[in-house]
Write a protein that holds these residues in place. Sequence first.
Motif, PDB file in Angstrom:
ATOM      1  N   CYS A   1    -136.741 -31.896  24.604  1.00 12.14           N
ATOM      2  CA  CYS A   1    -136.520 -33.393  24.456  1.00 12.14           C
ATOM      3  C   CYS A   1    -135.141 -33.550  24.495  1.00 12.14           C
ATOM      4  N   GLU A   2    -134.436 -32.627  23.991  1.00 15.28           N
ATOM      5  CA  GLU A   2    -133.095 -32.996  23.599  1.00 15.28           C
ATOM      6  C   GLU A   2    -133.147 -34.034  22.936  1.00 15.28           C
ATOM      7  N   ARG A   3    -133.956 -33.921  21.576  1.00 18.22           N
ATOM      8  CA  ARG A   3    -133.871 -35.090  20.507  1.00 18.22           C
ATOM      9  C   ARG A   3    -134.206 -34.924  18.964  1.00 18.22           C
ATOM     10  N   ALA A   4    -133.681 -35.793  18.580  1.00 22.75           N
ATOM     11  CA  ALA A   4    -133.621 -35.243  16.845  1.00 22.75           C
ATOM     12  C   ALA A   4    -134.978 -35.186  16.556  1.00 22.75           C
ATOM     13  N   LEU A   5    -135.910 -34.501  15.871  1.00 24.82           N
ATOM     14  CA  LEU A   5    -137.028 -34.232  15.331  1.00 24.82           C
ATOM     15  C   LEU A   5    -136.972 -35.086  13.836  1.00 24.82           C
ATOM     16  N   THR A   6    -138.307 -36.022  13.391  1.00 24.24           N
ATOM     17  CA  THR A   6    -138.683 -36.261  12.376  1.00 24.24           C
ATOM     18  C   THR A   6    -139.286 -35.281  11.680  1.00 24.24           C
ATOM     19  N   VAL A   7    -139.004 -35.772  10.762  1.00 27.79           N
ATOM     20  CA  VAL A   7    -139.247 -34.836   9.139  1.00 27.79           C
ATOM     21  C   VAL A   7    -140.411 -35.849   8.399  1.00 27.79           C
ATOM     22  N   ALA A   8    -141.100 -35.622   7.583  1.00 27.95           N
ATOM     23  CA  ALA A   8    -141.708 -36.537   7.125  1.00 27.95           C
ATOM     24  C   ALA A   8    -142.249 -35.199   5.469  1.00 27.95           C
ATOM     25  N   ILE A   9    -141.629 -35.719   4.672  1.00 28.60           N
ATOM     26  CA  ILE A   9    -141.953 -35.693   3.241  1.00 28.60           C
ATOM     27  C   ILE A   9    -143.344 -35.807   2.650  1.00 28.60           C
ATOM     28  N   ASP A  10    -144.014 -34.567   1.770  1.00 30.38           N
ATOM     29  CA  ASP A  10    -145.224 -35.195   0.997  1.00 30.38           C
ATOM     30  C   ASP A  10    -144.820 -34.414  -0.020  1.00 30.38           C
ATOM     31  N   HIS A  11    -144.506 -36.037  -1.528  1.00 30.29           N
ATOM     32  CA  HIS A  11    -144.341 -35.726  -1.994  1.00 30.29           C
ATOM     33  C   HIS A  11    -145.185 -35.038  -3.392  1.00 30.29           C
ATOM     34  N   VAL A  12    -146.540 -35.242  -2.919  1.00 32.88           N
ATOM     35  CA  VAL A  12    -147.254 -35.200  -4.451  1.00 32.88           C
ATOM     36  C   VAL A  12    -147.659 -33.733  -3.257  1.00 32.88           C
ATOM     37  N   ALA A  13    -148.260 -33.729  -2.209  1.00 35.29           N
ATOM     38  CA  ALA A  13    -148.550 -31.883  -2.023  1.00 35.29           C
ATOM     39  C   ALA A  13    -147.488 -31.053  -1.368  1.00 35.29           C
ATOM     40  N   GLY A  14    -146.558 -30.966  -2.046  1.00 34.55           N
ATOM     41  CA  GLY A  14    -145.182 -30.633  -1.535  1.00 34.55           C
ATOM     42  C   GLY A  14    -144.624 -29.990  -0.540  1.00 34.55           C
ATOM     43  N   ASP A  15    -145.160 -30.208   0.430  1.00 30.25           N
ATOM     44  CA  ASP A  15    -145.224 -30.489   2.358  1.00 30.25           C
ATOM     45  C   ASP A  15    -144.080 -30.818   2.711  1.00 30.25           C
TER      46      ASP A  15
ATOM     47  N   ARG B   1    -139.054 -27.406   1.336  1.00 31.29           N
ATOM     48  CA  ARG B   1    -140.151 -27.245   0.152  1.00 31.29           C
ATOM     49  C   ARG B   1    -139.494 -26.793  -1.291  1.00 31.29           C
ATOM     50  N   ALA B   2    -138.787 -25.212  -0.387  1.00 29.45           N
ATOM     51  CA  ALA B   2    -137.794 -25.108  -2.197  1.00 29.45           C
ATOM     52  C   ALA B   2    -136.995 -26.214  -2.887  1.00 29.45           C
ATOM     53  N   SER B   3    -136.565 -26.952  -2.300  1.00 27.06           N
ATOM     54  CA  SER B   3    -135.323 -28.299  -2.277  1.00 27.06           C
ATOM     55  C   SER B   3    -137.410 -28.922  -3.358  1.00 27.06           C
ATOM     56  N   LEU B   4    -138.045 -29.118  -2.795  1.00 26.45           N
ATOM     57  CA  LEU B   4    -138.850 -30.392  -3.844  1.00 26.45           C
ATOM     58  C   LEU B   4    -139.288 -29.160  -4.753  1.00 26.45           C
TER      59      LEU B   4
END
Length: 139
Positions: A91-105, A130-133
């Motif tokens: 698609c030639e688009r930036a991906l979105t990233v969703a961080i779940d702090h509770v589940a660590g996902d 994940r390692a950062s979380l």
Amino acid sequence: MTSQSFAPASTIAPMPRRDRLVPADLVAARYADVADRRLAVTLTAEDRSEEDGLNPLERITCRTHRRWLHDCVASPLHVVVVTGTRWCRSCERALTVAIDHVAGDVAVSCPSCGETPATAATRQLVRACRASLAAAHDR
């Protein structure tokens, strides 16, 4: 019965957090003002490791934002078209990233096609976040 004297709970000093007990020489001058000492030490260590050959895309901290990677991975500065990091080539688009702090996902997807690219760059980004979380939350 023994006679022991205990201070009232309100006068007992709180135990210092482990991240406050970091020797100053483990932190580079550019990170001296970072409040999270564990983050400052990790930033310093990764900077030094990068000089010794660590791939910058393997970091769990961000040198630019001086944060844990998961805290700033959504920044446009973390899109690397050449490597495919946070990039949907179809698609030639930036991906979105969703961080779940509770589940660590971490979830990565394209806002256009809704897919998660099955690329080494995407897998690496998820691993690093994940390692950062885990490091930030001392898991």
